[in-house]
Scaffold this motif. Structure first.
Motif, PDB file in Angstrom:
ATOM      1  N   VAL A   1       0.052  -2.960  11.710  1.00 54.70           N
ATOM      2  CA  VAL A   1      -0.231  -2.210  13.159  1.00 54.70           C
ATOM      3  C   VAL A   1      -1.105  -3.183  13.876  1.00 54.70           C
ATOM      4  O   VAL A   1      -1.759  -4.088  13.484  1.00 54.70           O
ATOM      5  CB  VAL A   1      -0.955  -0.928  12.573  1.00 54.70           C
ATOM      6  N   ALA A   2      -0.827  -2.976  15.230  1.00 52.08           N
ATOM      7  CA  ALA A   2      -1.377  -3.739  16.232  1.00 52.08           C
ATOM      8  C   ALA A   2      -2.924  -3.621  16.290  1.00 52.08           C
ATOM      9  O   ALA A   2      -3.783  -4.609  16.512  1.00 52.08           O
ATOM     10  CB  ALA A   2      -0.681  -3.793  17.642  1.00 52.08           C
ATOM     11  N   ARG A   3      -3.279  -2.539  16.285  1.00 50.01           N
ATOM     12  CA  ARG A   3      -4.851  -1.954  16.001  1.00 50.01           C
ATOM     13  C   ARG A   3      -4.957  -0.954  15.117  1.00 50.01           C
ATOM     14  O   ARG A   3      -4.167  -0.334  14.795  1.00 50.01           O
ATOM     15  CB  ARG A   3      -5.168  -1.689  17.654  1.00 50.01           C
ATOM     16  N   ASP A   4      -5.987  -0.765  14.537  1.00 47.93           N
ATOM     17  CA  ASP A   4      -6.121   0.142  13.608  1.00 47.93           C
ATOM     18  C   ASP A   4      -6.654   1.512  14.319  1.00 47.93           C
ATOM     19  O   ASP A   4      -7.742   1.827  14.904  1.00 47.93           O
ATOM     20  CB  ASP A   4      -7.386  -0.342  12.484  1.00 47.93           C
ATOM     21  N   TRP A   5      -5.640   2.372  14.086  1.00 48.57           N
ATOM     22  CA  TRP A   5      -5.864   3.937  14.763  1.00 48.57           C
ATOM     23  C   TRP A   5      -6.199   4.853  13.699  1.00 48.57           C
ATOM     24  O   TRP A   5      -6.262   6.119  14.130  1.00 48.57           O
ATOM     25  CB  TRP A   5      -4.722   4.286  15.743  1.00 48.57           C
ATOM     26  N   SER A   6      -6.486   4.536  12.457  1.00 50.84           N
ATOM     27  CA  SER A   6      -6.539   5.374  11.367  1.00 50.84           C
ATOM     28  C   SER A   6      -7.724   6.312  11.366  1.00 50.84           C
ATOM     29  O   SER A   6      -7.778   7.387  10.487  1.00 50.84           O
ATOM     30  CB  SER A   6      -6.502   4.518  10.112  1.00 50.84           C
ATOM     31  N   ALA A   7      -8.725   6.145  12.245  1.00 48.85           N
ATOM     32  CA  ALA A   7      -9.695   6.987  12.525  1.00 48.85           C
ATOM     33  C   ALA A   7      -9.784   7.767  13.617  1.00 48.85           C
ATOM     34  O   ALA A   7     -10.594   8.382  13.661  1.00 48.85           O
ATOM     35  CB  ALA A   7     -11.238   5.936  12.342  1.00 48.85           C
TER      36      ALA A   7
ATOM     37  N   MET B   1      -4.248 -13.946  -1.662  1.00 50.78           N
ATOM     38  CA  MET B   1      -4.996 -13.264  -0.670  1.00 50.78           C
ATOM     39  C   MET B   1      -4.361 -12.161  -0.115  1.00 50.78           C
ATOM     40  O   MET B   1      -3.164 -12.178   0.179  1.00 50.78           O
ATOM     41  CB  MET B   1      -5.429 -14.316   0.379  1.00 50.78           C
ATOM     42  N   HIS B   2      -5.099 -10.948  -0.064  1.00 52.40           N
ATOM     43  CA  HIS B   2      -4.528  -9.748   0.378  1.00 52.40           C
ATOM     44  C   HIS B   2      -4.824  -9.669   2.189  1.00 52.40           C
ATOM     45  O   HIS B   2      -6.158  -9.843   2.614  1.00 52.40           O
ATOM     46  CB  HIS B   2      -5.074  -8.479  -0.048  1.00 52.40           C
ATOM     47  N   SER B   3      -4.101  -9.359   2.873  1.00 53.61           N
ATOM     48  CA  SER B   3      -4.436  -9.440   4.272  1.00 53.61           C
ATOM     49  C   SER B   3      -5.063  -8.159   4.548  1.00 53.61           C
ATOM     50  O   SER B   3      -5.011  -7.217   4.048  1.00 53.61           O
ATOM     51  CB  SER B   3      -3.070  -9.144   5.092  1.00 53.61           C
ATOM     52  N   THR B   4      -6.076  -8.222   5.418  1.00 46.58           N
ATOM     53  CA  THR B   4      -6.910  -6.968   5.851  1.00 46.58           C
ATOM     54  C   THR B   4      -6.253  -6.262   6.878  1.00 46.58           C
ATOM     55  O   THR B   4      -6.431  -5.234   7.202  1.00 46.58           O
ATOM     56  CB  THR B   4      -8.207  -7.464   6.275  1.00 46.58           C
ATOM     57  N   THR B   5      -5.073  -6.616   7.369  1.00 44.24           N
ATOM     58  CA  THR B   5      -4.321  -5.717   8.365  1.00 44.24           C
ATOM     59  C   THR B   5      -3.637  -4.775   7.702  1.00 44.24           C
ATOM     60  O   THR B   5      -2.960  -4.981   6.619  1.00 44.24           O
ATOM     61  CB  THR B   5      -3.247  -6.767   9.152  1.00 44.24           C
ATOM     62  N   LEU B   6      -3.751  -3.628   8.280  1.00 40.21           N
ATOM     63  CA  LEU B   6      -3.148  -2.277   7.559  1.00 40.21           C
ATOM     64  C   LEU B   6      -1.566  -2.315   8.057  1.00 40.21           C
ATOM     65  O   LEU B   6      -1.282  -2.522   9.243  1.00 40.21           O
ATOM     66  CB  LEU B   6      -3.735  -1.259   8.026  1.00 40.21           C
ATOM     67  N   THR B   7      -0.665  -1.899   7.212  1.00 39.09           N
ATOM     68  CA  THR B   7       0.758  -1.560   7.466  1.00 39.09           C
ATOM     69  C   THR B   7       0.603  -0.169   8.027  1.00 39.09           C
ATOM     70  O   THR B   7      -0.356   0.590   8.116  1.00 39.09           O
ATOM     71  CB  THR B   7       1.625  -1.774   6.197  1.00 39.09           C
ATOM     72  N   GLY B   8       1.798   0.176   8.473  1.00 40.16           N
ATOM     73  CA  GLY B   8       2.040   1.618   9.341  1.00 40.16           C
ATOM     74  C   GLY B   8       1.746   2.579   8.352  1.00 40.16           C
ATOM     75  O   GLY B   8       1.034   3.625   8.340  1.00 40.16           O
ATOM     76  N   GLY B   9       2.336   2.417   6.990  1.00 41.59           N
ATOM     77  CA  GLY B   9       2.077   3.441   5.886  1.00 41.59           C
ATOM     78  C   GLY B   9       0.735   3.397   5.434  1.00 41.59           C
ATOM     79  O   GLY B   9       0.361   4.458   5.194  1.00 41.59           O
ATOM     80  N   GLN B  10      -0.171   2.289   5.418  1.00 40.12           N
ATOM     81  CA  GLN B  10      -1.534   2.353   4.964  1.00 40.12           C
ATOM     82  C   GLN B  10      -2.179   3.205   5.927  1.00 40.12           C
ATOM     83  O   GLN B  10      -3.185   3.990   5.606  1.00 40.12           O
ATOM     84  CB  GLN B  10      -1.853   0.907   4.728  1.00 40.12           C
ATOM     85  N   ALA B  11      -2.192   2.835   7.474  1.00 35.80           N
ATOM     86  CA  ALA B  11      -2.751   3.360   8.427  1.00 35.80           C
ATOM     87  C   ALA B  11      -2.460   4.944   8.415  1.00 35.80           C
ATOM     88  O   ALA B  11      -3.462   5.807   8.843  1.00 35.80           O
ATOM     89  CB  ALA B  11      -2.515   2.845   9.620  1.00 35.80           C
ATOM     90  N   LEU B  12      -1.297   5.485   8.274  1.00 34.51           N
ATOM     91  CA  LEU B  12      -0.958   6.759   8.208  1.00 34.51           C
ATOM     92  C   LEU B  12      -1.811   7.397   7.130  1.00 34.51           C
ATOM     93  O   LEU B  12      -2.238   8.434   7.448  1.00 34.51           O
ATOM     94  CB  LEU B  12       0.687   6.926   8.106  1.00 34.51           C
ATOM     95  N   VAL B  13      -1.674   6.982   5.876  1.00 34.14           N
ATOM     96  CA  VAL B  13      -2.416   7.503   4.864  1.00 34.14           C
ATOM     97  C   VAL B  13      -4.052   7.707   5.177  1.00 34.14           C
ATOM     98  O   VAL B  13      -4.594   8.808   5.031  1.00 34.14           O
ATOM     99  CB  VAL B  13      -2.214   6.882   3.650  1.00 34.14           C
TER     100      VAL B  13
ATOM    101  N   LEU C   1      -5.437   7.845   8.347  1.00 29.41           N
ATOM    102  CA  LEU C   1      -5.231   8.918   9.051  1.00 29.41           C
ATOM    103  C   LEU C   1      -5.328  10.316   8.443  1.00 29.41           C
ATOM    104  O   LEU C   1      -5.966  11.094   9.061  1.00 29.41           O
ATOM    105  CB  LEU C   1      -4.167   8.861  10.277  1.00 29.41           C
ATOM    106  N   LEU C   2      -4.419  10.648   7.836  1.00 29.45           N
ATOM    107  CA  LEU C   2      -4.327  11.729   7.059  1.00 29.45           C
ATOM    108  C   LEU C   2      -5.601  12.162   6.167  1.00 29.45           C
ATOM    109  O   LEU C   2      -5.960  13.322   6.537  1.00 29.45           O
ATOM    110  CB  LEU C   2      -3.032  11.818   5.864  1.00 29.45           C
ATOM    111  N   ALA C   3      -6.222  11.169   5.765  1.00 32.39           N
ATOM    112  CA  ALA C   3      -7.673  11.381   4.935  1.00 32.39           C
ATOM    113  C   ALA C   3      -8.467  11.858   5.989  1.00 32.39           C
ATOM    114  O   ALA C   3      -9.526  12.676   5.718  1.00 32.39           O
ATOM    115  CB  ALA C   3      -7.706  10.120   4.134  1.00 32.39           C
ATOM    116  N   ASN C   4      -8.650  11.052   7.014  1.00 32.05           N
ATOM    117  CA  ASN C   4      -9.401  11.489   8.025  1.00 32.05           C
ATOM    118  C   ASN C   4      -9.322  12.879   8.702  1.00 32.05           C
ATOM    119  O   ASN C   4     -10.224  13.395   9.466  1.00 32.05           O
ATOM    120  CB  ASN C   4      -9.629  10.639   9.251  1.00 32.05           C
TER     121      ASN C   4
END
Length: 535
Positions: free
Chosen positions: A174-180, A1-13, A15-18
């Protein structure tokens, strides 16, 4: 099972896309794995370079043609030091670049434990060659730092930004998803009404006004053309500003402030309006222009107003908006431009009459290039004598069409910058002008070009079997030439080994035919032109 929680690296990528990032240049390493975890499905294309310096130069070329920040991912330590030359070049030429690197675990920073890739103070290495360099000590720092980077790109003098992310911050959920959370992006604004009124009055009263525009004015081409016409003002550009006026515009004096006849003409001005240009000795090939004029400067960087060329009037603001505001304040009827047009025509004639034997060879080559260069093509050039002549002699048809490492002046720029530019403007054919010395700095990036590109990129390798400019400088100073006559490889065989289509024309007619074929070919063409074949 893959966690739906983002890592810092995933969230950063994400965010850059956004923020609109569509391409990153880099080489994955053990310290950037968590960044690469975020790339699949992000909509961001990753371009594998063969050296981190190449990644930086590709990001630079991408930014110069697109106007968007170029982005690269590099590893801790050697990845950062390898990219430092490219970062320094972008800093010198005011190019927006975002460098994301890893750095060792937070607990180890500054401890000297001997961790892999450890550098005592990684941030300090890039601080002098960036708008800012910062370490994200928590994932929550990242949205703020990225927003701060884009504030630099959008509202200040655009320069590189380096953000280091510790390994534990990249990997932790990440504690919360700030990627957007794309934050408000400020603009540049315009000078005060009082400053604009004063500038318009000085320009209106001038008897021999002239304009110098640089890389900070690339989005103001239409306004500057109107201003030059309205004032009957000869128009000079720096190398970074090539293409702001059409080549056949009668008031276009081009990038000739690096030759004697250009220096003489600007010395006749009584008011000079400098727009978005550093006015550096690398722009003029001399320590100081002999200005006999009142100098008005339009710039986003307030430090420029009282530097080597203190100005009589400072106009801090966006180039396009500021010139548009000046046009609104000037008399709408254009002045009689007869005398100014004649002065520019004399300048052009003097430039061509002033060529030495070497420049005449360059002129003959560049004329063949101009005859075959497609309408929308860009030229990426290295530090080579052919490009030095092209800087002032070759006419660019539009802004963002002549990419040259002016300020820092590094060898090895031309090829990777040209590759990066192909990603910034995929439909534009590209030409790389490079000498044999500079080519060997970054020749390995041919692998990236052949692997990634499916539209025309032509590399014109000017091979004089020497570090020609340095040899000539040594001879000019009565120094015995040492280290300037290297043994070169078989460039045609080298290009073929990488998978390029290769050619070695034996005359200028053959060169023109090979250029024509190269621009019709969807892929990479390497043309080696020997000095003897261009005579």
């Amino acid at each position: 099972m893959h966690s739906t929680t983002l890592t810092g690296g995933q969230a950063l990528v994400r965010l850059l896309a956004n923020y609109g990032v569509d391409t990153v240049f880099g080489i994955p390493g053990v310290h950037t794995l968590e960044l690469y975890r975020g790339l699949p499905g992000s909509g961001i294309r990753h371009v594998l370079t063969r050296h981190e310096q190449g990644a930086g130069f590709m990001a630079d070329g991408y930014a110069r043609v697109s106007g968007k920040p170029g982005v690269c991912f590099v590893i801790t330590g050697p990845g950062v030091t390898n990219a430092a030359t490219a970062i320094g070049q972008a800093y010198a030429d005011s190019i927006p670049m975002l460098v994301i690197s890893s750095v060792n675990h937070t607990a180890s920073l500054g401890k000297g434990w001997g961790c892999l890739h450890e550098t005592q103070d990684q941030r300090a290495m890039t601080a002098p060659i960036t708008a800012f360099s910062a370490v994200a000590l928590s994932a929550e720092d990242l949205p703020e730092l990225i927003a701060r980077a884009y504030a630099v790109f959008d509202s200040e003098r655009p320069r590189p930004v380096h953000i280091s992310v510790p390994l534990d911050v990249l990997a932790a959920p990440v504690a919360r998803d700030w990627s957007a959370e794309v934050r408000r992006r400020p603009g540049r604004g315009v000078p005060t009404a009082q400053a604009l009124d004063q500038a318009a009055a000085k320009l209106q009263a001038a008897r021999r006004p002239m304009i110098i525009a640089g890389g900070g004015a690339l989005d103001a081409a239409q306004e500057l053309q109107q201003l030059s016409t309205r004032l009957a003002a000869p128009f000079f550009s720096s190398v970074a500003g090539k293409g702001l006026l059409a080549p056949d515009a009668p008031l276009n004096a081009g990038s000739t402030l690096c030759v004697e006849s250009g220096w003489q003409l600007i010395g006749e001005a009584d008011v000079v309006l400098a727009v978005g240009t550093e006015m550096a000795d690398t722009d003029y090939w001399r320590e100081r222009l002999q200005l006999n004029a009142e100098l008005l400067r339009v710039d986003i960087d307030p430090r420029k107003f009282n530097d080597f060329y203190p100005c009589a009037l400072a106009l801090q603001g966006d180039a396009r908006q500021t010139v548009a505001a000046l046009l609104q304040r000037l008399e709408p009827t254009p002045r009689d431009a007869t005398a100014a047009i004649e002065a520019v025509a004399r300048l052009r004639a003097a430039v061509r009459a002033g060529h030495g034997p070497l420049q005449l060879i360059h002129q003959a080559i560049l004329e063949r290039v101009a005859a075959e260069l497609p309408e929308q093509a860009f030229v990426s050039s290295d530090m080579t004598q052919l490009a030095y002549t092209g800087n002032y002699l070759f006419a660019s048809r539009a802004p963002r069409s002549w990419l040259h490492p002016t300020g820092y002046g590094t060898l090895g720029y031309g090829l990777p910058a040209g590759i990066g530019a192909k990603f910034g403007a995929p439909r534009r054919p590209g030409l790389v002008l490079v000498g044999d010395g500079g080519f060997l700095y970054t020749a390995q990036e041919l692998a990236t070009a052949v692997e990634e590109l499916d539209s025309p990129l032509v590399i014109l390798l000017w091979n004089n079997d020497a570090l020609g400019q340095i040899r000539d400088d040594m001879l000019g100073l009565d120094i015995e030439p040492i280290g300037v006559l290297p043994r070169n490889p078989d460039f045609v065989a080298l290009g073929r080994a990488f998978g390029c289509t290769v050619a070695q024309p034996q005359s200028l007619d053959q060169l023109q035919n090979e250029l024509r074929s190269g621009f019709r070919r969807n892929g990479v063409t390497l043309i080696e032109l020997k000095h003897a074949c261009a005579r």
